[in-house]
Design an enzyme around this catalytic site. Sequence first.
Site, mmCIF file in Angstrom:
data_model
loop_
_atom_site.group_PDB
_atom_site.id
_atom_site.type_symbol
_atom_site.label_atom_id
_atom_site.label_comp_id
_atom_site.label_asym_id
_atom_site.label_seq_id
_atom_site.Cartn_x
_atom_site.Cartn_y
_atom_site.Cartn_z
ATOM 1 N NE ARG A 134 9.671 -7.385 -4.692
ATOM 2 C CZ ARG A 134 8.442 -7.779 -4.342
ATOM 3 N NH1 ARG A 134 8.286 -8.646 -3.346
ATOM 4 N NH2 ARG A 134 7.388 -7.327 -4.971
ATOM 5 C CG HIS A 189 8.813 -10.463 -6.649
ATOM 6 N ND1 HIS A 189 8.824 -9.787 -7.851
ATOM 7 C CD2 HIS A 189 7.531 -10.435 -6.216
ATOM 8 C CE1 HIS A 189 7.601 -9.356 -8.124
ATOM 9 N NE2 HIS A 189 6.785 -9.739 -7.150
ATOM 10 C CG ASP A 249 5.037 -6.934 -8.508
ATOM 11 O OD1 ASP A 249 4.609 -8.095 -8.605
ATOM 12 O OD2 ASP A 249 5.477 -6.448 -7.453
ATOM 13 C CE1 TYR A 253 -4.000 -13.141 -2.479
ATOM 14 C CE2 TYR A 253 -2.158 -11.599 -2.636
ATOM 15 C CZ TYR A 253 -2.686 -12.795 -2.173
ATOM 16 O OH TYR A 253 -1.906 -13.651 -1.436
ATOM 17 C CG HIS A 257 -1.165 -7.885 -5.430
ATOM 18 N ND1 HIS A 257 -0.852 -8.152 -4.114
ATOM 19 C CD2 HIS A 257 -0.139 -8.386 -6.164
ATOM 20 C CE1 HIS A 257 0.305 -8.792 -4.056
ATOM 21 N NE2 HIS A 257 0.757 -8.946 -5.289
ATOM 22 C CG ASP A 283 -0.172 -0.350 -6.598
ATOM 23 O OD1 ASP A 283 -0.047 -1.593 -6.485
ATOM 24 O OD2 ASP A 283 0.538 0.472 -5.979
ATOM 25 C CG HIS A 284 1.492 -4.534 -8.550
ATOM 26 N ND1 HIS A 284 1.326 -4.027 -7.274
ATOM 27 C CD2 HIS A 284 1.874 -5.827 -8.379
ATOM 28 C CE1 HIS A 284 1.609 -4.957 -6.372
ATOM 29 N NE2 HIS A 284 1.946 -6.067 -7.014
ATOM 30 C CG HIS A 329 2.807 -11.271 -8.225
ATOM 31 N ND1 HIS A 329 4.045 -11.080 -7.648
ATOM 32 C CD2 HIS A 329 2.665 -12.620 -8.407
ATOM 33 C CE1 HIS A 329 4.633 -12.265 -7.488
ATOM 34 N NE2 HIS A 329 3.818 -13.212 -7.944
HETATM 35 ZN ZN LIG Z 1 4.798 -9.310 -6.989
#
Ligand SMILES: [Zn+2]
Length: 262
Positions: free
Chosen positions: A173, A189, A196, A224, A227, A229-230, A232
């Site tokens: 990102r 990121h 992710d 966490y 988090h 739905d994914h 990291h």
């Molecule tokens: Zn992440």
Amino acid sequence: MRVNTLKRAAVAFALALPGAAIAAVVAAPAAHADGCYTWNRNLYQGRSGDDVRQLQIRVAGWAGYRDIVENDGRYGPKTAAAVKRFQQAYGLRADGVAGPQTYAKLYQLQDNDCTPVHFSYSEMDDGCGRGGWRGGPLSESQTRQNALRTMWKLEALRRGLGDKPLYVSSGFRSRACNDQVDGASDSQHLYGNAADVTSRTSSLCQVARNARNNGFSGLYGPGYPDHDDHVHVDSRRENNSDNSSNTTDWSAPNCGIGAGND
Ligand SMILES: [Zn+2]
């Protein structure tokens, strides 16, 4: 590839080997001129060089539980153990020595741009739709290099989960992108050092539990904040450009990860 290149590579390969190993090499598959990178000698504990560093990038996902393989160009016990796990995972003779069989598998696994076969730079670049590798704290080439290393760890994670697809919902990102998604101010990121991931075949907790063996020193998942739905994953211990201490940080409380349950 051209025949001339292949022959030259085969000769160079044989010359680079200690005498005792030459007989075995004659019977082995011919050295291969790969579109990304070609190794020209066997590697084992005690060797060092850029070829070791290239190998470490590709086996760092086989670091073992809560461990990492330093990308230092020195073939030590951790590199040997990672090579051995890589060999085991792909049904090769597991001796911890990188030779023709191991290289053949790596050539098969890597695309011409050096990414592992199941991941690509495009799915790791700026996740807010801008594309590219600019706008973070590192140069484009450093950022891409981190993304490449992340992808090889993801390839190992994917293999451990039965070689079923993993999906990257956010990779690198830019600062603008990170602000847009409310990322942490010094998020991994930003460095191209995180991904992710989601899966359609494994639960997020399975992904998170497996990832503990793939050289990821940062890991956040279900339970966490933000988090659920994914998962990291990142390599914060290897990042010397960020502000974080180079220690492992895992938290996925709903999966029994973190808070001393690791
Ligand atoms: Zn992440």
